[in-house]
Design a protein around this motif. Structure first.
Motif, PDB file in Angstrom:
ATOM      1  N   UNK A 189      -3.209  -0.042   0.832  1.00 45.63           N
ATOM      2  CA  UNK A 189      -2.495   1.138   0.353  1.00 45.63           C
ATOM      3  C   UNK A 189      -1.525   1.708   1.381  1.00 45.63           C
ATOM      4  N   UNK A 190      -1.372   1.023   2.498  1.00 48.96           N
ATOM      5  CA  UNK A 190      -0.344   1.399   3.476  1.00 48.96           C
ATOM      6  C   UNK A 190       0.760   0.353   3.545  1.00 48.96           C
ATOM      7  N   UNK A 191       0.730  -0.599   2.624  1.00 46.46           N
ATOM      8  CA  UNK A 191       1.709  -1.694   2.659  1.00 46.46           C
ATOM      9  C   UNK A 191       3.005  -1.358   1.931  1.00 46.46           C
ATOM     10  N   UNK A 192       2.942  -0.467   0.948  1.00 44.06           N
ATOM     11  CA  UNK A 192       4.145  -0.099   0.202  1.00 44.06           C
ATOM     12  C   UNK A 192       5.014   0.875   0.969  1.00 44.06           C
ATOM     13  N   UNK A 196      -3.690   4.636  -5.205  1.00 47.01           N
ATOM     14  CA  UNK A 196      -4.059   3.482  -4.382  1.00 47.01           C
ATOM     15  C   UNK A 196      -3.381   2.203  -4.875  1.00 47.01           C
ATOM     16  N   UNK A 197      -3.440   1.980  -6.179  1.00 51.46           N
ATOM     17  CA  UNK A 197      -2.902   0.733  -6.726  1.00 51.46           C
ATOM     18  C   UNK A 197      -1.383   0.700  -6.657  1.00 51.46           C
ATOM     19  N   UNK A 198      -0.744   1.828  -6.909  1.00 51.14           N
ATOM     20  CA  UNK A 198       0.716   1.888  -6.756  1.00 51.14           C
ATOM     21  C   UNK A 198       1.126   1.647  -5.317  1.00 51.14           C
ATOM     22  N   UNK A 227       4.537   3.414  -2.251  1.00 51.31           N
ATOM     23  CA  UNK A 227       3.648   4.492  -1.826  1.00 51.31           C
ATOM     24  C   UNK A 227       4.284   5.882  -1.864  1.00 51.31           C
ATOM     25  N   UNK A 228       5.574   5.972  -2.139  1.00 50.28           N
ATOM     26  CA  UNK A 228       6.206   7.287  -2.216  1.00 50.28           C
ATOM     27  C   UNK A 228       5.642   8.060  -3.405  1.00 50.28           C
TER      28      UNK A 228
END
Length: 312
Positions: free
Chosen positions: A115-118, A155-157, A162-163
């Motif tokens: 969840x920190x990849x986007x 989380x999934x988005x 992640x914005x």
């Protein structure tokens, strides 16, 4: 019963996607003169008729992971498996991927927390998480706590986008789909979604400027806008507005997806997002059989729907 809902949602999404693939990036003006009326092949991406894009691939990757329960790391790993060409590609290779999604998948492959990849910046608000979020609906269908629903959607988005704007667009779509899943009339479901979101936002410290961007959907009636007020680019807000507009201004699955695709620009994604809604609402029997028969990997999609329904 739930198997039928899942199957109609997955097929609805993939067929809307496949209808749009050959004309992706074509302008609305061009499509007014050369409208899509049936499924055909080649065009923009030189793919055979019935080929779906990354939109469906990533939605199927999410659904595949949910067959084993909710595990964010597993969802993210499936996205990497797709990118490498091994999982849920229509013909064994990736032919279309958004820049933000590509960056995120490479981050996942490096071992970063999913969840920190986007992307977190304002420029990272393409429609790459909205296009694939629909299968999460079936995991969340019995969840009563709106805060939990928001957290899971976030989380999934955030695996790829992640914005807040992307997350909130996915959340609005999910809440609307949850209302549709209750077999409500689509306009009643729309009003209920507005009420649920209004209640959810009470006391929240979200940036009011960000929330205000969604006024067309949350405070007004998106179906009442003219087509000229509806944009269909790859920007997440445009995709959400266009998909709702097409769904609410149509009376069948076929009309919904053809309206979506013929808006132009990001045709496959508008078709996929609107198609998922319409498929679930009108049911699998309302989707033209000739389109199902042309779709790539139909048996695999049916099997996926059955496995997910058994898990749910």
């Amino acid at each position: 019963m739930m198997k039928n809902k899942i199957e109609s949602a997955l097929f609805g999404l993939a067929i809307g996607d496949a209808l749009g693939v050959p004309v992706e990036f074509e302008s609305r003006t061009y499509l007014k003169q050369n409208p899509v009326t049936d499924m055909f092949g080649f065009g923009t991406h030189h793919q055979p008729a019935g080929t779906w894009s990354d939109d469906s691939s990533l939605a199927f990757c999410l659904a595949e992971s949910l067959c084993s329960g909710y595990d964010l790391n597993d969802i993210a790993r499936n996205f990497v498996k797709w990118y490498s060409g091994n999982l849920w590609t229509p013909h064994g290779r990736v032919f279309d991927i958004g820049i933000a999604t590509q960056h995120a998948v490479l981050n996942i492959a490096k071992g970063h927390q999913p969840d920190l990849c986007g992307g977190f910046s304002e420029s990272d608000n393409g429609n790459g998480s909205l296009m694939r979020i629909l299968p999460l609906l079936f995991y969340l269908q019995n969840e009563k706590d709106i805060e939990v629903i928001y957290q899971k959607v976030k989380e999934v988005s955030s695996i790829t986008h992640a914005h807040f704007r992307s997350v909130f667009a996915c959340f609005i779509y999910m809440v609307y789909c949850l209302e549709i899943l209750k077999d409500k009339d689509k306009f009643e479901a729309y009003k209920n979604m507005q009420f649920v979101l209004s209640e959810f936002l009470q006391g929240k410290s979200f940036n009011p400027r960000e929330i205000g961007l969604f006024d067309k959907i949350l405070k007004n009636d998106i179906s009442k806008y003219e087509e000229t007020d509806i944009q269909s680019s790859g920007y997440v807000l445009h995709s959400l507005e266009a998909s709702f507009w097409c769904f609410l201004n149509s009376d069948s699955y076929e009309e919904t997806v053809l309206k979506a695709v013929n808006l132009g620009e990001d045709t496959d994604t508008t078709g996929a997002i609107a198609g998922g809604l319409a498929g679930m609402y009108y049911g699998i029997d309302a989707i033209p059989k000739k389109w199902i028969d042309k779709l790539v990997r139909t048996n695999d999609i049916k099997d996926l729907a059955e496995r997910l329904s058994n898990r749910i």
